[in-house]
Design a protein around this motif. Structure first.
Motif, mmCIF file in Angstrom:
data_model
loop_
_atom_site.group_PDB
_atom_site.id
_atom_site.type_symbol
_atom_site.label_atom_id
_atom_site.label_comp_id
_atom_site.label_asym_id
_atom_site.label_seq_id
_atom_site.Cartn_x
_atom_site.Cartn_y
_atom_site.Cartn_z
ATOM 1 N N ILE A 17 0.859 -1.193 0.000
ATOM 2 C CA ILE A 17 0.000 0.000 0.000
ATOM 3 C C ILE A 17 0.886 1.231 0.000
ATOM 4 C CG2 ILE A 17 -1.784 1.244 1.262
ATOM 5 C CD1 ILE A 17 -2.697 -1.439 2.407
ATOM 6 N N ARG A 18 0.704 2.096 -0.987
ATOM 7 C CA ARG A 18 1.492 3.310 -1.112
ATOM 8 C C ARG A 18 0.563 4.495 -1.365
ATOM 9 N NH1 ARG A 18 4.258 0.231 0.891
ATOM 10 N NH2 ARG A 18 6.398 -0.431 0.331
ATOM 11 N N VAL A 19 1.058 5.706 -1.039
ATOM 12 C CA VAL A 19 0.269 6.929 -1.154
ATOM 13 C C VAL A 19 0.624 7.614 -2.468
ATOM 14 C CG1 VAL A 19 -0.261 9.155 -0.103
ATOM 15 C CG2 VAL A 19 0.183 7.155 1.340
ATOM 16 N N ALA A 20 -0.406 8.108 -3.138
ATOM 17 C CA ALA A 20 -0.200 8.799 -4.409
ATOM 18 C C ALA A 20 0.647 10.052 -4.183
ATOM 19 C CB ALA A 20 -1.544 9.178 -5.029
ATOM 20 N N SER A 64 9.044 -0.482 -22.895
ATOM 21 C CA SER A 64 7.989 -0.294 -23.891
ATOM 22 C C SER A 64 7.754 1.196 -24.126
ATOM 23 C CB SER A 64 6.700 -0.971 -23.422
ATOM 24 O OG SER A 64 6.237 -0.345 -22.234
ATOM 25 N N GLU A 65 7.030 1.504 -25.221
ATOM 26 C CA GLU A 65 6.820 2.906 -25.611
ATOM 27 C C GLU A 65 6.027 3.657 -24.551
ATOM 28 O OE1 GLU A 65 4.954 5.406 -29.410
ATOM 29 O OE2 GLU A 65 4.929 3.216 -29.367
ATOM 30 N N GLU A 66 5.187 2.981 -23.802
ATOM 31 C CA GLU A 66 4.349 3.630 -22.804
ATOM 32 C C GLU A 66 5.173 4.223 -21.656
ATOM 33 O OE1 GLU A 66 0.779 2.355 -19.656
ATOM 34 O OE2 GLU A 66 1.450 0.985 -21.264
ATOM 35 N N TYR A 67 6.333 3.613 -21.341
ATOM 36 C CA TYR A 67 7.134 4.049 -20.193
ATOM 37 C C TYR A 67 8.441 4.717 -20.613
ATOM 38 C CZ TYR A 67 4.088 1.448 -17.053
ATOM 39 O OH TYR A 67 3.028 1.001 -16.330
ATOM 40 N N GLN A 68 8.689 4.937 -21.892
ATOM 41 C CA GLN A 68 9.980 5.472 -22.319
ATOM 42 C C GLN A 68 10.209 6.889 -21.793
ATOM 43 O OE1 GLN A 68 10.285 5.091 -26.569
ATOM 44 N NE2 GLN A 68 10.647 2.852 -26.490
ATOM 45 N N LYS A 69 9.167 7.755 -21.797
ATOM 46 C CA LYS A 69 9.345 9.128 -21.324
ATOM 47 C C LYS A 69 9.634 9.144 -19.822
ATOM 48 C CE LYS A 69 6.485 11.389 -24.838
ATOM 49 N NZ LYS A 69 5.312 12.266 -25.081
ATOM 50 N N ARG A 70 8.895 8.385 -19.041
ATOM 51 C CA ARG A 70 9.106 8.401 -17.592
ATOM 52 C C ARG A 70 10.468 7.808 -17.221
ATOM 53 N NH1 ARG A 70 3.894 5.989 -14.643
ATOM 54 N NH2 ARG A 70 5.054 6.816 -12.829
ATOM 55 N N VAL A 71 10.884 6.781 -17.949
ATOM 56 C CA VAL A 71 12.215 6.216 -17.699
ATOM 57 C C VAL A 71 13.297 7.199 -18.120
ATOM 58 C CG1 VAL A 71 13.799 4.350 -18.307
ATOM 59 C CG2 VAL A 71 11.411 3.829 -17.826
ATOM 60 N N GLY A 72 13.074 7.896 -19.264
ATOM 61 C CA GLY A 72 14.059 8.870 -19.719
ATOM 62 C C GLY A 72 14.209 10.040 -18.751
ATOM 63 N N ARG A 73 13.100 10.508 -18.133
ATOM 64 C CA ARG A 73 13.163 11.618 -17.166
ATOM 65 C C ARG A 73 13.726 11.163 -15.818
ATOM 66 N NH1 ARG A 73 7.775 12.564 -18.906
ATOM 67 N NH2 ARG A 73 7.060 11.771 -16.882
ATOM 68 N N GLY A 74 13.844 9.878 -15.608
ATOM 69 C CA GLY A 74 14.305 9.389 -14.308
ATOM 70 C C GLY A 74 13.200 9.206 -13.315
ATOM 71 N N ASP A 75 11.934 9.351 -13.737
ATOM 72 C CA ASP A 75 10.831 9.120 -12.809
ATOM 73 C C ASP A 75 10.730 7.639 -12.442
ATOM 74 O OD1 ASP A 75 10.304 11.774 -12.886
ATOM 75 O OD2 ASP A 75 8.692 11.625 -14.378
ATOM 76 N N ILE A 76 11.177 6.785 -13.360
ATOM 77 C CA ILE A 76 11.237 5.343 -13.085
ATOM 78 C C ILE A 76 12.669 4.904 -13.378
ATOM 79 C CG2 ILE A 76 10.380 3.050 -13.700
ATOM 80 C CD1 ILE A 76 7.760 4.292 -14.506
ATOM 81 N N LYS A 77 13.286 4.248 -12.438
ATOM 82 C CA LYS A 77 14.674 3.814 -12.607
ATOM 83 C C LYS A 77 14.924 2.596 -11.726
ATOM 84 C CE LYS A 77 16.398 6.969 -9.053
ATOM 85 N NZ LYS A 77 17.342 8.060 -8.753
ATOM 86 N N LEU A 78 16.061 1.957 -12.016
ATOM 87 C CA LEU A 78 16.510 0.821 -11.218
ATOM 88 C C LEU A 78 17.715 1.256 -10.388
ATOM 89 C CD1 LEU A 78 16.273 -2.251 -13.628
ATOM 90 C CD2 LEU A 78 14.762 -1.651 -11.746
ATOM 91 N N ILE A 90 9.944 4.372 -8.253
ATOM 92 C CA ILE A 90 8.930 5.144 -9.003
ATOM 93 C C ILE A 90 8.681 6.423 -8.225
ATOM 94 C CG2 ILE A 90 6.611 5.138 -9.960
ATOM 95 C CD1 ILE A 90 6.675 2.104 -9.916
ATOM 96 N N ARG A 91 9.057 7.542 -8.832
ATOM 97 C CA ARG A 91 8.811 8.835 -8.196
ATOM 98 C C ARG A 91 7.424 9.351 -8.582
ATOM 99 N NH1 ARG A 91 14.053 12.512 -9.237
ATOM 100 N NH2 ARG A 91 13.401 12.116 -11.381
ATOM 101 N N ASN A 92 6.772 9.952 -7.576
ATOM 102 C CA ASN A 92 5.452 10.543 -7.798
ATOM 103 C C ASN A 92 4.488 9.490 -8.367
ATOM 104 O OD1 ASN A 92 3.426 12.441 -7.839
ATOM 105 N ND2 ASN A 92 4.098 13.383 -9.764
ATOM 106 N N ILE A 93 4.295 8.424 -7.586
ATOM 107 C CA ILE A 93 3.422 7.346 -8.046
ATOM 108 C C ILE A 93 1.977 7.841 -8.117
ATOM 109 C CG2 ILE A 93 3.003 6.429 -5.725
ATOM 110 C CD1 ILE A 93 3.219 3.626 -6.977
#
Length: 864
Positions: A17-20, A64-78, A90-93
């Protein structure tokens, strides 16, 4: 278990459970895998059925194309935490990110075993946490005095659809990072921050809950460290499926800024210097901004060190908050004005020198009429030096006896003169010092010979302590104003400068004696001219030609200069050739004669010729050395080492100088045979329990000899290492008379040493063990009979070592245990069969009672 192992991929148990709007980190790890230590990970997401690829650690085209922008901005990373673990960040879920997340690892295993992916459900809820102060949106400011109390409030409420708990922490920041004061955890427990445990237990810091979801921080007895910015930090927690608590979000709000006015205690006077018998006046000022009613409690302390902890300080006088002063005869404490307190010490003494502290406490009235201490402070130390009333006098040092030669007496007198302004409670002591004279302008450090304490007890110094205890140096007090130093027998090491220090001691009020003044005299030089000692030793061979078996004789003549009535001690030494193994250092001490004409054998080890060497005193400066029945092994260079002694103090002899004579050579010209030695073994590698044969073979070169004209001492040695880096161990010895001597052994193996031919000797090791390995060699000492019938000892000959290796015989080691085991098993089996047969035959037999049947013939079927 080894066959059940396989790759295991792990993610947390869901749902998570996480907060938006917050940052989420989902860990994933892999274990029990083959291949490289660093593993790769792929993350995929699914809202319903199909999974969409998010990010990979090894494939940049995986997203995938759906997550390329968020991964490129660093909002999603490993974020890799180790070689076998990563976190999906995942930043700002957002609520759209709610679903199933799958972590998978590409296979690097030789065989496919275990699981290669794992899934976790993530649930995103709305932000329902609200944190605010007690009043307006901005923080308030509080101005307080030290010792006051204050309260702060904050409100925290959550409207989360999940069952969450709140964790409330009050924090303080005063120059350093935010520090925790007190917390009410999500488990309902109070937890004080570091450094606040004692105040929490005493009740000076509390956290209370009130109506409308308020949390109140109460602080009593505020100190200067409580000033700063205060904030309320609230975190929201939820319990996971596995029962562990997880923090899902955190918010804070600054409540107030608190400033604490410090109360200072100052002694108005700085460092003070007063004269003995005068009065000491000190004032303690209390600085505070309090305007209400308060009373001060004042205590004065004295300490010999500036440590303001007052752990070892002495309480002089005190005044409580009711103005009650403790009693004292020579010390008084008075209240000068509202914030000033005066300390007066009359008739000060040297013992009053030290550091003075003023400790003040502020008391305020309570509603019930009692008084409460709100603050306590200690002033900085004030140094007070009490100057003693020093007497005035001079010191004069002279030498009544000076030495002209060594061992003459020396006497120095230290006199006190021109004594003025002395009282009846003054006494004098003396300290004697010595300073060595150095060439040029160099100055040596002074050395204490002896000193006296206030009771005239003699305290010897490090220099000459033994001579003082033996009575060679005497200290005395000839009269009330004269001290003397006498050296009974002066030596060259006593030459130098001498001076004395007269100390004046004053009696104090407690009848103790304290040193008040030191006066140093001028130095007196003790010196006499000396000439260097000279010693000459000449060695003479009395018989220029002799052969082995005859007597060697030489004399040593000694002459000396500048030595008063000398006596001589003589030592005869021999320098053997390097081929002599009996003394690897080269020089042997044979016999000595000391200054009292006492003869002593030094390193003479030939037991067959104990009386073969003689050293005697022919004249006062002439000594004669004889060696009977010389052997060829006696060849070498012989010298006389002479030491000259002169009479010292107390009837003792003192070493003056050493001398070495010219060498006298003993050299035998022989045309006899030359012996060589070697070690041989047919089987240098053997098994445990076998017999090892080692042969010591002697060969001759040159003139042959009859077997009856030669004999040998044979010694066997072993070095228990592969390299010759350890001390050799003597195994056995066969002397020329045929007597065998064995060294003590720890193992079970045994030795035998025998002569199998005139030039061959055999060493046998019976029942070899593993500790019998190592390098083995023999040392042979030849004995040759001369034409006159005298046996001559030749130099020792050492053979080249041979390495003996001992192995373990595996078959023999297990043969007897195996046979014993088979035999025991057979006996036990036969015994078991016998016991079973006997049991079934006699013990378990069962009698069956049957009715007797009549014998009748069978009738035919037709008749039946």
């Amino acid at each position: 278990l080894a066959f059940c192992r396989g790759r295991i991929v792990r993610v947390p148990k869901g749902p998570l459970i996480r907060v938006a709007g917050t940052e989420v980190a989902i860990p994933c790890s892999v274990s029990d895998y083959d291949g490289p230590s660093e593993q790769n990970f792929d993350w995929e997401f699914s809202r319903e059925t199909d999974f969409v690829r998010i990010v990979s650690t090894w494939d940049s085209t995986f997203t995938s194309e759906e997550y390329q922008k968020r991964v490129g901005r660093g909002d999603i990373k490993l974020r890799r935490s180790s070689n076998d673990a990563v976190e999906l960040v995942i930043r700002n879920i957002q609520p759209a990110d709610q679903g199933r997340y799958k972590c998978s690892t590409p296979s690097t295993d030789a065989t496919v075993q275990g699981n290669y992916d794992a899934e976790v459900q993530v649930k995103v809820i709305s932000d329902g946490l609200s944190v605010s102060g007690s009043k307006a949106r901005s923080s308030t400011s509080l101005r307080l005095s030290e010792g006051d109390s204050f309260k702060l409030r904050c409100s925290a409420v959550t409207t989360s659809p999940e069952h969450t708990h709140l964790h409330v922490t009050w924090q303080l920041k005063n120059g350093s990072p935010w520090r925790d004061i007190l917390s009410l955890t999500h488990e309902g427990k109070f937890q004080p921050g570091p450094g606040y445990e004692e105040r929490y237990r005493s009740g000076d810091i509390r956290l209370d809950t009130g109506a409308n979801d308020t949390y109140r921080l109460s602080v009593s007895q505020a100190s200067s460290g409580d000033g700063g910015a205060y904030r309320c930090l609230v975190s929201e927690w939820v319990r996971g499926v596995d029962g562990s608590w997880q923090k899902i979000q955190e918010k804070s709000v600054e409540i107030a800024t608190v400033s604490i006015q410090r109360t200072d205690v100052i002694i108005s006077t700085s460092n003070v210097s007063v004269t003995e018998r005068d009065s000491l006046d000190l004032t303690c000022n209390i600085t505070t901004d309090r305007s209400g009613i308060f009373q001060a409690e004042v205590m004065w302390y004295f300490s010999v060190s500036p440590d303001d902890s007052l752990s070892d300080a002495q309480l002089l006088l005190s005044m409580d908050h009711d103005s009650v002063v403790s009693d004292s005869t020579l010390i008084s404490l008075s209240h000068v004005d509202r914030n000033s307190y005066r300390l007066l010490v009359r008739d000060v003494d040297v013992e009053d020198s030290g550091y003075y502290f003023c400790e003040a406490a502020i008391w305020v009235p309570l509603h019930n009429g009692s008084w409460h201490k709100v603050v306590e402070r200690t002033s900085a130390p004030v140094s007070v030096v009490v100057t003693a009333l020093e007497p005035d006098y001079d010191v004069f040092l002279n030498a009544s006896k000076t030495p002209k030669f060594s061992d003459d007496p020396t006497e120095l007198n230290c006199r006190i003169t021109n004594v003025q302004d002395t009282e009846a409670n003054i006494r004098f002591t003396v300290s004697w010092y010595y300073r060595q004279q150095l060439p040029g302008d160099d100055v040596a450090a002074e050395e204490l010979l002896a000193s006296m304490d206030a009771d005239w007890t003699l305290l010897p110094g490090d220099r000459g302590r033994e001579r003082i205890q033996n009575g060679e140096i005497i200290f005395s007090k000839k009269s009330a104003d004269t001290f003397s130093l006498r050296i009974q027998w002066t030596s060259e090491s006593d030459r130098g400068d001498y001076f004395c220090v007269i100390s004046a001691w004053s009696r104090h009020r407690n009848n103790s004696w304290v040193k008040s003044k030191d006066v140093t005299s001028a130095s007196v030089n003790i010196f006499w001219a000396t000439q260097d000692y000279t010693l000459t030793v000449e060695a003479v061979k009395l018989k220029p030609f002799f052969v082995a078996g005859h007597t060697f004789e030489m004399t040593c003549k000694v002459s000396s200069k500048n030595i008063k009535t000398p006596r001589y001690s003589v030592l005869i030494t021999a320098e053997k050739p390097l081929t002599d193994h009996s003394n690897p250092n080269g020089t042997t001490r044979i016999i000595s004669l000391n200054q009292d004409s006492v003869v002593r054998l030094e390193d003479w080890t030939d037991q067959t010729r104990v009386d073969g060497v003689v050293l005697e005193k022919v004249q006062e400066n002439e000594f004669r050395y004889r060696m009977y029945q010389t052997q060829i092994s006696d060849a070498g260079l012989y010298r006389c080492v002479v030491t000259a002694w002169s009479p010292g103090g107390g009837g003792m002899w003192r070493e003056a100088v050493n001398g070495l004579s010219n060498p006298i050579q003993i050299d035998f010209q022989t045309s006899g045979p030359v012996f060589n030695v070697s070690v041989h073994s047919d089987s240098p590698t053997i098994y445990q329990g076998e017999v090892a044969d080692l042969l010591c073979i002697i060969t001759m070169e040159g003139m042959p000899l009859e077997p009856d004209d030669m004999s040998f001492d044979v010694s066997w040695f072993a070095v228990r290492s592969f390299a010759l880096d350890r001390e050799p161990i003597l195994l056995a010895l066969l002397d020329r008379r045929g007597i065998v001597t064995q060294n003590r052994r720890n193992g079970s193996s045994d030795l035998s040493l025998e002569r199998i031919s005139p030039l061959e000797f055999r060493l046998r090791v019976h029942g070899c063990e593993d500790h019998d390995f190592g390098n083995h060699y023999c040392v042979v000492t030849p004995w040759v009979r001369s034409t006159t019938g005298v046996w001559q000892r030749e130099p020792d000959i050492k053979a080249k070592p041979i390495f003996l290796s001992v192995k373990m015989d595996v078959l023999n080691a297990f043969k007897y245990p195996l046979l014993i085991g088979i035999g025991l098993a057979t006996v036990i089996g036969l015994l078991s069969c016998l016991i079973g047969y006997c049991s079934s035959r006699w013990c378990c037999k069962k009698e069956v009672q049957e009715t007797r049947r009549e014998r009748r013939r069978l009738m035919s079927m037709e008749m039946d």
